[in-house]
Design a protein around this motif. Sequence first.
Motif, PDB file in Angstrom:
ATOM      1  N   ALA A  10      12.349 -45.342  22.786  1.00 13.59           N
ATOM      2  CA  ALA A  10      11.350 -44.513  22.118  1.00 13.59           C
ATOM      3  C   ALA A  10      11.861 -44.029  20.772  1.00 13.59           C
ATOM      4  CB  ALA A  10      10.993 -43.327  23.009  1.00 13.59           C
ATOM      5  N   LEU A  11      13.159 -43.727  20.662  1.00 15.38           N
ATOM      6  CA  LEU A  11      13.700 -43.242  19.396  1.00 15.38           C
ATOM      7  C   LEU A  11      13.779 -44.366  18.369  1.00 15.38           C
ATOM      8  CD1 LEU A  11      16.649 -40.938  20.515  1.00 15.38           C
ATOM      9  CD2 LEU A  11      14.635 -40.238  19.272  1.00 15.38           C
ATOM     10  N   ALA A  12      14.145 -45.557  18.830  1.00 22.41           N
ATOM     11  CA  ALA A  12      14.375 -46.641  17.881  1.00 22.41           C
ATOM     12  C   ALA A  12      13.058 -47.240  17.390  1.00 22.41           C
ATOM     13  CB  ALA A  12      15.226 -47.723  18.529  1.00 22.41           C
ATOM     14  N   LYS A  13      12.092 -47.433  18.302  1.00 22.32           N
ATOM     15  CA  LYS A  13      10.805 -47.972  17.850  1.00 22.32           C
ATOM     16  C   LYS A  13       9.806 -46.830  17.807  1.00 22.32           C
ATOM     17  CE  LYS A  13       9.697 -52.238  18.623  1.00 22.32           C
ATOM     18  NZ  LYS A  13       9.177 -53.396  19.328  1.00 22.32           N
ATOM     19  N   CYS A  33      19.670 -51.807  18.882  1.00 18.60           N
ATOM     20  CA  CYS A  33      19.158 -51.333  20.166  1.00 18.60           C
ATOM     21  C   CYS A  33      18.953 -52.494  21.122  1.00 18.60           C
ATOM     22  CB  CYS A  33      17.855 -50.580  19.961  1.00 18.60           C
ATOM     23  SG  CYS A  33      18.155 -48.975  19.255  1.00 18.60           S
ATOM     24  N   ARG A  34      18.469 -53.626  20.598  1.00 18.58           N
ATOM     25  CA  ARG A  34      18.228 -54.754  21.487  1.00 18.58           C
ATOM     26  C   ARG A  34      19.528 -55.231  22.115  1.00 18.58           C
ATOM     27  NH1 ARG A  34      15.187 -58.946  18.316  1.00 18.58           N
ATOM     28  NH2 ARG A  34      13.929 -57.134  17.828  1.00 18.58           N
ATOM     29  N   VAL A  35      20.623 -55.136  21.357  1.00 23.12           N
ATOM     30  CA  VAL A  35      21.913 -55.561  21.906  1.00 23.12           C
ATOM     31  C   VAL A  35      22.460 -54.514  22.865  1.00 23.12           C
ATOM     32  CG1 VAL A  35      24.302 -56.069  21.301  1.00 23.12           C
ATOM     33  CG2 VAL A  35      22.445 -57.013  19.950  1.00 23.12           C
ATOM     34  N   PRO A  87      20.566 -53.289  26.962  1.00 25.14           N
ATOM     35  CA  PRO A  87      20.926 -53.926  28.235  1.00 25.14           C
ATOM     36  C   PRO A  87      22.297 -53.500  28.738  1.00 25.14           C
ATOM     37  CG  PRO A  87      20.063 -55.545  26.728  1.00 25.14           C
ATOM     38  CD  PRO A  87      20.214 -54.281  25.954  1.00 25.14           C
ATOM     39  N   VAL A  88      23.242 -53.304  27.806  1.00 24.12           N
ATOM     40  CA  VAL A  88      24.585 -52.888  28.219  1.00 24.12           C
ATOM     41  C   VAL A  88      24.531 -51.490  28.816  1.00 24.12           C
ATOM     42  CG1 VAL A  88      26.933 -52.544  27.426  1.00 24.12           C
ATOM     43  CG2 VAL A  88      25.545 -54.319  26.405  1.00 24.12           C
ATOM     44  N   ILE A  89      23.752 -50.595  28.185  1.00 25.25           N
ATOM     45  CA  ILE A  89      23.625 -49.230  28.702  1.00 25.25           C
ATOM     46  C   ILE A  89      23.022 -49.266  30.101  1.00 25.25           C
ATOM     47  CG2 ILE A  89      22.422 -47.048  28.393  1.00 25.25           C
ATOM     48  CD1 ILE A  89      22.613 -47.433  25.420  1.00 25.25           C
ATOM     49  N   GLN A  90      21.983 -50.093  30.273  1.00 23.85           N
ATOM     50  CA  GLN A  90      21.316 -50.114  31.583  1.00 23.85           C
ATOM     51  C   GLN A  90      22.222 -50.706  32.651  1.00 23.85           C
ATOM     52  OE1 GLN A  90      17.577 -52.042  30.740  1.00 23.85           O
ATOM     53  NE2 GLN A  90      16.627 -50.068  30.271  1.00 23.85           N
ATOM     54  N   LEU A  91      22.992 -51.731  32.257  1.00 27.01           N
ATOM     55  CA  LEU A  91      23.936 -52.321  33.210  1.00 27.01           C
ATOM     56  C   LEU A  91      24.994 -51.295  33.609  1.00 27.01           C
ATOM     57  CD1 LEU A  91      23.884 -55.187  34.265  1.00 27.01           C
ATOM     58  CD2 LEU A  91      25.714 -55.753  32.715  1.00 27.01           C
ATOM     59  N   PHE A  92      25.466 -50.541  32.614  1.00 29.77           N
ATOM     60  CA  PHE A  92      26.458 -49.509  32.906  1.00 29.77           C
ATOM     61  C   PHE A  92      25.867 -48.446  33.830  1.00 29.77           C
ATOM     62  CE2 PHE A  92      28.568 -45.465  31.651  1.00 29.77           C
ATOM     63  CZ  PHE A  92      29.802 -45.748  32.194  1.00 29.77           C
ATOM     64  N   ALA A  93      24.581 -48.094  33.615  1.00 29.01           N
ATOM     65  CA  ALA A  93      23.940 -47.092  34.472  1.00 29.01           C
ATOM     66  C   ALA A  93      23.896 -47.582  35.911  1.00 29.01           C
ATOM     67  CB  ALA A  93      22.539 -46.797  33.960  1.00 29.01           C
ATOM     68  N   LEU A  94      23.524 -48.863  36.097  1.00 26.85           N
ATOM     69  CA  LEU A  94      23.472 -49.400  37.459  1.00 26.85           C
ATOM     70  C   LEU A  94      24.863 -49.426  38.082  1.00 26.85           C
ATOM     71  CD1 LEU A  94      20.943 -52.327  37.030  1.00 26.85           C
ATOM     72  CD2 LEU A  94      20.549 -50.036  37.893  1.00 26.85           C
ATOM     73  N   TYR A  95      25.878 -49.741  37.244  1.00 25.22           N
ATOM     74  CA  TYR A  95      27.262 -49.729  37.745  1.00 25.22           C
ATOM     75  C   TYR A  95      27.643 -48.327  38.193  1.00 25.22           C
ATOM     76  CZ  TYR A  95      32.300 -49.290  37.302  1.00 25.22           C
ATOM     77  OH  TYR A  95      33.610 -48.978  37.516  1.00 25.22           O
ATOM     78  N   VAL A  96      27.261 -47.314  37.387  1.00 26.87           N
ATOM     79  CA  VAL A  96      27.626 -45.932  37.732  1.00 26.87           C
ATOM     80  C   VAL A  96      26.976 -45.538  39.051  1.00 26.87           C
ATOM     81  CG1 VAL A  96      27.277 -43.542  37.040  1.00 26.87           C
ATOM     82  CG2 VAL A  96      28.101 -45.177  35.396  1.00 26.87           C
ATOM     83  N   VAL A  97      25.708 -45.954  39.261  1.00 30.96           N
ATOM     84  CA  VAL A  97      25.033 -45.613  40.518  1.00 30.96           C
ATOM     85  C   VAL A  97      25.704 -46.338  41.683  1.00 30.96           C
ATOM     86  CG1 VAL A  97      22.887 -45.744  41.789  1.00 30.96           C
ATOM     87  CG2 VAL A  97      22.843 -45.191  39.385  1.00 30.96           C
ATOM     88  N   ALA A  98      25.919 -47.649  41.520  1.00 24.77           N
ATOM     89  CA  ALA A  98      26.392 -48.450  42.651  1.00 24.77           C
ATOM     90  C   ALA A  98      27.857 -48.202  42.952  1.00 24.77           C
ATOM     91  CB  ALA A  98      26.168 -49.936  42.357  1.00 24.77           C
ATOM     92  N   ILE A 128      14.762 -43.574  26.578  1.00 25.31           N
ATOM     93  CA  ILE A 128      14.571 -42.652  25.459  1.00 25.31           C
ATOM     94  C   ILE A 128      15.026 -43.316  24.169  1.00 25.31           C
ATOM     95  CG2 ILE A 128      15.337 -40.448  24.507  1.00 25.31           C
ATOM     96  CD1 ILE A 128      15.447 -39.361  27.312  1.00 25.31           C
ATOM     97  N   LEU A 129      16.088 -44.128  24.264  1.00 27.28           N
ATOM     98  CA  LEU A 129      16.588 -44.835  23.077  1.00 27.28           C
ATOM     99  C   LEU A 129      15.540 -45.811  22.551  1.00 27.28           C
ATOM    100  CD1 LEU A 129      19.016 -45.069  21.259  1.00 27.28           C
ATOM    101  CD2 LEU A 129      19.919 -46.826  22.731  1.00 27.28           C
TER     102      LEU A 129
END
Lengths: 81, 260
Positions: free
Chosen positions: B163-166, B123-125, B128-139, B160-161
């Motif tokens: 919350a699920l992982a930890k 999850c730690r790896v 950040p990639v998921i969040q970067l992709f989300a910002l890319y999708v918005v922008a 949510i990930l």
Amino acid sequence: MIVPFDIIILIFLVITALISLRVRDLLGATMILGVYSFLICLLWAEMGAVDVAFTEAAVGAGVSTVFMIATIYHTRRHSSD
Amino acid sequence: MKWFGLIATVFTGILLLSAVPDFAAFGDPDSPANGGLGDHPSVSQYYITDTYTDTKVPNIVTAVLADYRGYDTMFETVVIFAAGIAIFAILRSFSGPVAPSHPTAIDTSVEGDHQRIIIGTTCRVIIPVIQLFALYVVAHGHHSPGGGFQGGVILGASFILVALAKDLSAALGRFSEKRYLALGSVGILIYAGFGLLCVALERNFLDYEILHRIMPATDPIMARSHSMLGVEVGVAFTVTAIMFAIYANLSSKGRLEQGF
């Protein structure tokens, strides 16, 4: 639009919809609804509605499945009817 | 009653299927929806031919969603916000701590430790990639499929990930209740603010063209493009906050202490 591909996806859509209604295990039914969402996402992407397909993949298959599992965790896992 | 349901379903099905032949064929250029009636061009024809010259946005879907049909999208966002607030109002409980109905299964064995390491590191790896992709999708919603709704859902899913992982408190530490309620309202305020700015500059609500007066170095066409981006960011804020709010309240019965 590739007609044979569409027909295969539509047949699988009907099958998954019927199975998700028949299955007593609610967690299993949720998983099958996720499969249904991915199939309809595939159908939309193939018909050229990529934006809608993207939304379906993110909302229908992803987040709403998680919401339903979170709810099932607090109820009983098996349907009574 | 079962037979009545079957008959009603079959009857409705036949009724709906009997309407199918009346539809135009898929992609038929001469159907009224695509070709217009007589010599009046249809609205979809207008979008296809004029969107790029009007707004300089290549993705017609985004232009229709955020500009031509801006009202729709604004109240769609309000609907999502209202749904989140309704779930919050029903589920959120401020009473004191209770014994959990399910004992929290924290595995302290060596195997459990390995499992936590694997899930935690993954999850730690990946977050950040998921969040970067989300910002890319918005922008990048102007140029490729995507936009505020999809990007917001992906960004909410990354929390949510966590919350699920930890556990839920780890996710709430990063995105607390106060913050998600504020962010959800701010998103709609951004959207409505763009509309009200247009009204303040003596144009219609959500008529972005006039905003080139207050945006530096833009012409009226680029002002529409940039305003769409601003509006999408507002949508993304609301959707992110509400997705996480719904999960946090559903998974912990509104107590926000421990979910799974």
